[in-house]
Motif scaffolding. Structure first.
Motif: not given
Length: 605
Positions: A506-512
């Protein structure tokens, strides 16, 4: 944990009346706990001289006349004007080596424990005294307790005791924990009684100097525990302590340990105004102390577990913990405010402050904020390269093109989404293995791995490792030649690659967030129509509640921005013998995930 007996004859023993005799415990004589030999007095000397046991010194060396005098002295100890200690619920033990970076004054505690052993370093001791004492050295205005919990070889030396007392006074400590003594259940009962008596005598000697003392309860049978508690109470010591770490570690498995702890708590409840439980300041023991310790006994928890766990990479969360060495953790607690997930990975002191705050909040009955753990967190200007289905070792892999892609893109984060090596149908190939891992080591990206349907079986991995290391060798061999070193490195790299692999990333991005999986559990039949596969992916993304679902397995390359799904394509030709083909447009494809939320499908060389 069982009483091993005693090497003395109760009929002539000076401690017989105090002890009550060993036969009351259903044992006769004494057997060595290491080799099981039946030993006569002095058993400890025989074990110290034995080339198997090699026992270190664990008891005060007194003759029977001195022991009789010691017993008489302890029985007649007078009451002291010992000042009662008002300790908070949490009293962390803090190593002086970390004092400059841990910033004790920022921990939010009003009392700490310092181990005497830390001050055996002459340089540290001189710095403490030169700065005017322990409070100035630590920059801490709360209570500072000097603990006598230390190795046995120090506890049993009179010069150490004298130095301990001098240091307490010179450095300006507020209270003492001790004097500790080794009252082990597996040494002869006679020697454990001698140690107990000596510990009480030295504790009284400290208390008579007007030093506030946390008196340590000692013993492994009820007569010892009761005698210890009653003697401390007669001295006027009502704040008592128990070094419980060894008991707690064996509590679930050993009924004898449970009985010993219950006995300690019962006597502390009778005679102590409060109990300092040492060695238990960890998430593992909070629920235990709430349930087992009597409610009418005021309890303080001490220890270094919160710090040791932080140094191991663990962050406390609810009733458990998260390994911050293998995950990026987003925490909203007051202690972590302004601290990035990368700092929590890199800074053990930040993790330590978090752990201690978590314990204090839980002890107060407050719910700790939920931690959110990710395999990777990307900033807006960062990216990660995703690829899958190289199927190395099958003879169908397009490895050279993939390595060219790595050299062209120079990713800082490389994520493999399964079937990197084909452990099911492939034949281990040292050349391909070293080529992949050598390139990754040369370029140095952070590597994350998801397991696939062809490389997720541990038994298959073991067979592959066996093939790489042992093929062509009739017996184990030493790593002496260059070729052998290549084999060793390849086997170790392969082991690490899959030892750290997950079922999902699971990778966290700025928009989700983005959920990355191989996908064989989402679309079982790789040859399903693209429409069928996409419907299953959309359903899986909604269930996971993520912004994007990216998977491998399909050997198809696409990005569907509207539905938030994508597939990485593959780096292996179709297996004609199995009727599987791969479209040219899906070969040598990868996906770049940007931190701002954009996904980009790229083609390899």
């Amino acid at each position: 944990m069982r009483l091993r007996g005693c090497d003395r004859d109760c009929r002539s023993c000076p401690l017989a009346k105090l002890c009550g005799g060993v036969e009351q415990y259903g044992v006769k004589g004494y057997r060595c706990p290491y080799a099981g030999c039946e030993l006569k007095a002095p058993a400890l000397k025989a074990m110290q001289e034995c080339d198997v046991c090699r026992l270190e010194k664990v008891a005060w060396d007194l003759n029977e006349v001195e022991i009789a005098g010691l017993m008489s002295e302890v029985m007649g100890l007078e009451r002291t004007d010992n000042q009662q200690l008002d300790l908070p619920e949490v009293v962390p033990a803090v190593p002086l080596r970390l004092a400059p970076t841990l910033r004790i004054s920022s921990l939010g505690v009003s009392s700490v424990v310092i181990n005497y052993q830390d001050l055996l370093d002459d340089k540290v001791r001189l710095e403490v005294l030169d700065k005017g004492g322990i409070h100035s050295y630590l920059g801490f205005g709360g209570k500072i307790l000097l603990s006598s919990v230390m190795p046995d070889e120090l506890l049993l030396r009179e010069d150490v005791f004298e130095d301990f007392v001098r240091l307490f006074e010179a450095a300006g400590f507020d209270a003492v924990v001790g004097w500790d003594v080794p009252v082990y259940i597996d040494i002869p009962l006679y020697n454990s009684w001698v140690n107990l008596l000596m510990g009480l005598k030295l504790t009284h000697a400290i208390a008579t100097r007007g030093v506030p003392v946390v008196g340590l309860l000692k013993g492994n049978v009820e007569r010892q525990i009761a005698f210890s508690a009653e003697a401390l109470s007669r001295m006027g010591i009502k704040t008592m302590g128990l070094h419980a770490s060894e008991y707690m570690s064996a509590f679930k498995e050993d009924a004898a340990v449970r009985q010993i702890l219950y006995t300690y708590f019962r006597w502390a409840s009778k005679l102590a105004s409060s109990l300092l439980l040492l060695g238990v300041l960890s998430y593992r023991w909070l629920n235990f102390t709430k349930v087992v310790v009597p409610k009418d006994l005021r309890l303080s928890l001490a220890g270094m577990g919160w710090l040791i766990d932080a140094e191991r990479g663990l962050l406390y969360s609810g009733d458990g913990c998260i390994d911050a060495h293998s995950k990026f953790v987003m925490c909203t607690c007051s202690t972590c405010s302004g601290i990035s997930p990368r700092e929590l990975v890199a800074d053990p002191n930040a993790r330590a402050r978090h752990n201690l705050n978590n314990l204090m909040e839980r002890i107060r009955g407050n719910l700790s904020p939920k931690l959110h753990a990710y395999d990777l967190i990307l900033k807006e200007d960062e990216s990660a390269l995703l690829a899958s289905d190289l199927h190395l070792w099958t003879g169908r892999s397009l490895l050279s093109g993939f390595l060219e892609l790595l050299r062209r893109e120079l990713p800082t984060n490389m994520l493999f989404l399964g079937d990197t090596f084909d452990l099911e149908r492939g034949r281990p190939n040292l050349l391909e293995t070293t080529a992949l891992f050598g390139t990754l080591r040369e370029l140095g990206p952070a590597v994350l791995v998801a397991k696939g349907c062809s490389d997720g079986d541990q038994a298959a991995l073991l067979r592959a490792l066996d093939s790489i290391t042992m093929e062509g060798h009739a017996r184990p061999f030493l790593w002496t030649e260059i070729e052998d070193e290549r084999v060793r490195d390849a086997a170790l790299d392969l082991y690490k690659f899959y030892r750290c692999a997950s079922d999902r990333l699971e990778v966290r991005l700025a928009d989700g967030s983005v959920l990355l999986v191989h996908g064989s559990d989402i679309v079982e039949d790789r040859d399903s129509t693209l429409e069928t596969a996409m419907k299953a992916m959309i359903k899986a993304r909604a269930k996971a509640n993520v912004r994007w679902l990216v998977m491998g397995h399909l050997h198809r390359a696409f990005i569907d921005n509207e539905n938030g799904i994508a597939s990485t394509g593959c780096w292996a030709l179709g297996d004609m013998s199995r009727g599987n083909t791969t479209r040219k447009t899906d070969l040598k494809r990868a996906i770049v995930v940007h931190g701002d939320g954009e996904l980009e499908l790229i083609r390899g060389c």
